[in-house]
Enzyme design. Structure first.
Site: not given
Lengths: 352, 352, 352, 352
Positions: D15, D244, D202, D149, D237, D330
């Protein structure tokens, strides 16, 4: 027949797990000891290891207690899946203590008195074993190694060519699978939609190992005279799970027709198969005639992962012939190769 | 400056779309005609085409009406992305009608009077154009071709070596991207976790095309004498979207050091860049020194897809040197190459 | 025991090949006829078909002559892997001619008198067979269908929940494998580094089929009253070879603990397994307790591809429970499912 | 206009690199400090970092000396890409020393006096900043966070629905890209041909964060009352590089038509865009009407990675509506989001 008790050094890693899978229900061997790093020692295998193969870990193995990698293991021989840095010392210690060490590590491969062995290629190199034992004062212990995963397919294909026509020069490019780097190995961000044209230490092994494997025992029987073959490899990592694909161009001393080359591949005889070794397959070299075979996903399991599939045998515009080959890197190129080495030694009365 | 009106033959396919993307906002060219198969003719482009590039189709292009691939297009030159079987006839018909044809098709590449052109490599081969026009009675029409996507990177890398040291023999293995097969192209079940060691017709092109590209005009200026270089390719399809990776072993007449080879790559001069061609980049050849570069996903867009990235320059155990190269197959290797050819012809007063 | 002679309709396609692989060495069935499109009829199977499975095509099958898809095949029952558009007519014609048709096509699934069958879920729906035969005047011929590949895993998981607690509402998202689209199917440029959030016709099937499968025979025994379950699916194509993963949130009538839900999954009983059907496995539902299982590549072959693996059983923040499931789409979800249907009918004396 | 001097905490990670790429040539900000772990401090950035983005690291940045993550950095604000465990302490220390901290870490997101901010969603939450400064005695330092995210795309899509129709319940399944796990992150052997139905921590974030983001400031202005929305996530994933994808089913208080829902998405207004923030895009929500869009590889870069692409808006069989969305994890979901937060604060006079 009573099965021979075997141990596995480095049992929790990727190759160690493959040893367990291949040795489960093996007709000649029985797993009686698992060894790994200090961190794992004392734990049941199921706790020490994150099992990553598709088929589940055999329940009996899962409950075995992991031991440290040192003498004291309850077995006659050990299969070594130790990482390079640890292998040199531990394997010697085990051999000195009387264990037969069948190693998949690179540490001892190029030692003059250690056989680097592919049973179909150079079974006579096992004559180094008594030399090794005498020199090193090892009693019945010994070290026998198998070659690097990218070497074994190439050498099996070169062997019948070398015998029949004489191999002089080889240029080879590999497209190697992700499992060759172990686990966790290659990060997914480096593999998805990518080719990495470099694998550390790999090309050095491909230059040296086939020369020793195709070499001949010296007159005094105490070392191997390497074959006089120049090999230029370029090693690449591609996004496949298992199976190393290699394109090969070969310059030969004698100039056969393509039909004669295919004939040589097809008539390649397997001593371990003749001797009834359970992991040996027939044919060892499968020649496919479709223009687009072998393919990694379709052919890597040929011969239960112990065969090498060859395709596109054709004239080379620069040398004499070229072809492509595929071999399974974690079976033929690692655990399966070491087990076949052990089977050959059993069949020849050197183990058991 | 008034922009030159250009048309695209085969505008709806994968390469045709790439032509549109690269020609949008081009400082020298303006898309004024789109042509495709009978099935598409008469439809607005947005209906005739399933757009597959990441950036959306430019709205002005989307509304253009697709025309048939025949004379009558409102433009001076046409870029041809026609499939092999159609290209031969249609391109000749267009040239005969006075259009300049910048072709990405293979049909005419090996015609003696047709330049096979890489502007940085053989700009003088454009002298075949007047020969071609005279012989074929074509007035101002002509055909100029660019090489196959696997040839262009190799030839750009060989050019400075050939000039400085003389290239004698080359063994090359390619790892080619999926986009090279067009759309729908390779089925996903054939690409996931797989390498296919065969691409139809590809090796034949890699054997012949570099010899013509690196060849010299005959004394009478009417044809090209191919360079006397033996090339042995092995072409593979791997699971990457764009970018052809190639491992290359080269035998040279003179024997330079590795430093001299790198020097030759780095000092390679680009005529089209000097002439201000918008698609030319500097450097054309990027030499990376990290051991693991180039990588497909990281380096394919170098120089906006028009540069070739070279890495791992090192001695070859069999020949003199070896290295790995990467070039973008649908930009440098297809649409971008043809556009650069047109730009060179503009810069030299042969178009416009 | 004499094996029952079976034919395969659509034998050259992806599902047809899977039928051949699963029926080779089957203890109850023997392949005696292969049928495919007119184009293939008359050719030896090896010429009519590009074999795409990993294990080679059995040599005996490879030499069989492909016949047209019409009565006259030398067999008692046929497995149908016909594409949707052909299946309706051909399957009816075969049934009318006295063949038992075990279909993997969607054409007849929702016909009121045709059983849509999962042997572990609704074996009693086979009572529709005599109704069907009587209504359609078919003698001993019949049509029995298996569900869509994305339906079967979901329905097997819902069955014990519905029996024990009553299922009211289900929201399900699928991540489906590439093989579900057949061959050539999804282009690689659409699958590499991509998710496609749409599969034509798939969501409609997931809404309807589980309701019929979990429904009850009407009082008159002549049709199925669908279960009153609302299902909202979202179907996605991801880059995996085989194995459909599904995330499932369920609203139940009764409110069990998570332990009771797991218990219900684990105690799910398989009638075909009890009856000794060779393709049935035990357990049918495998519940894994690791937080990150099932995984497509590791669990899709569980129970030889006939089990459904369930993981992450936990409370749902919106409904009552949620979990993830994985089932093999071309084995359990296609050929294997149809074979298990046939086995159940043999075990119950309805075939042979 | 003089640019504001900014630092980056955790500058060497994935990042951190993205921060550098997005801040290079930024019209309002200028990178004047890079900080990372003790191990990197003192080294030039090019030595401290293995750069992994496609475009090369800007040369000026490459030569900057990395400093430790503590007060003393030559800048006004810092962007934090610190890992969770370090972020809590370091960020507080920096804020106490007078730095504005724009954090991408999760440590402070749920602190009552820390804004969890998406500029298009809840710009008024910035009113917590003076509360925070007063309570913690921080002078001009502060902490403002951006969401996880997987949260940001969902919340941006829910915002106009919540405003217009009232969102009550949401069931969402994510298919998240590999880059979300950082580098080295997911091993390639876990991603190739696989789905992993679990991402640690998550789902907890997706349950809580949208409730705070869509919540309202309490009457006393000192905290946020979370929106009363029940959210049930299932996080997976998949094998994509960036982007995403999320399938979403929503229960609404009021019952709009599908056309009204699409209208609400399309009329969603962006305050930061109106204020001229350089990273803001218009539209923020892109609604696509093709049945098979968005697709990860084709749409993730829409709006320079700052837009959210929505597709397949349709009725839900269980709730009211369902759709699929895609956002760049990202860019919008990490570095780009934090930069947009800083831009909003500049535009509103809270920074600079």
């Amino acid at each position: 027949m009573k099965r021979i008790r075997v141990g596995i050094l480095g049992a929790t890693g990727a190759v160690g797990q493959r040893f367990i899978a291949l040795l489960t229900d093996h007709p000649w061997f029985e797993i009686t000891a698992l060894a790994a790093s200090e961190r794992s020692a004392g734990l049941p295998y199921r706790e020490a290891c994150t099992w990553r193969l598709t088929a589940d870990c055999p329940p009996a193995v899962a409950e075995m207690i992991v031991q440290p990698c040192q003498p004291g293991l309850d077995c006659e021989i050990v299969f070594s899946a130790l990482p390079g840095e640890m292998a040199r010392e531990v394997e010697e210690e085990m051999a000195a203590a009387g264990y037969g060490v069948l190693s998949n590590a690179s540490a001892h491969r190029m030692d003059p008195d250690v056989p680097l062995l592919i049973p179909e290629v150079n079974p006579d190199h096992l004559r180094l074993v008594p030399i090794q034992q005498r020199r090193r004062g090892w009693g019945k212990g010994f070290i026998v190694t198998d070659p690097n995963c990218s070497t074994v397919g190439l050498t099996l294909a070169l062997k019948p060519l070398h015998d029949a026509f004489g191999v002089r020069r080889v240029i080879v490019t590999t497209m190697q699978a992700l499992s060759g780097a172990g686990y966790p190995g290659v990060p997914s961000l480096d593999s998805l939609d990518n080719v990495i044209p470099y694998i550390r230490g790999e090309e050095e092994k491909m230059i040296q190992e086939p020369r020793k494997l195709l070499g001949t025992l010296a007159a005094d029987g105490e070392s191997v005279l390497p074959a006089e073959i120049a090999i230029s490899p370029a090693c690449n990592r591609v996004s496949t799970r298992d199976g190393h694909m290699e394109t090969v161009s070969v310059e030969l001393v004698h100039k056969p027709s393509i039909a004669e080359v295919i004939e040589a591949f097809r008539h390649f005889e397997s001593l371990p198969y003749k001797l009834g070794c359970p992991s040996a397959v027939e044919p060892t070299l499968i020649v496919r005639e479709e223009p687009d075979r072998p393919q990694t996903v379709r052919d890597r399991d040929a011969g239960r992962g112990m065969a090498v599939t060859i395709g596109r045998v054709r004239p080379c515009e620069v040398f004499d012939i070229k072809f492509v080959l595929l071999s399974h890197n974690t079976i033929r190129g690692a655990a399966g190769g070491a087990i076949l080495n052990a089977e050959l030694m059993v069949a020849q009365g050197m183990i058991g």
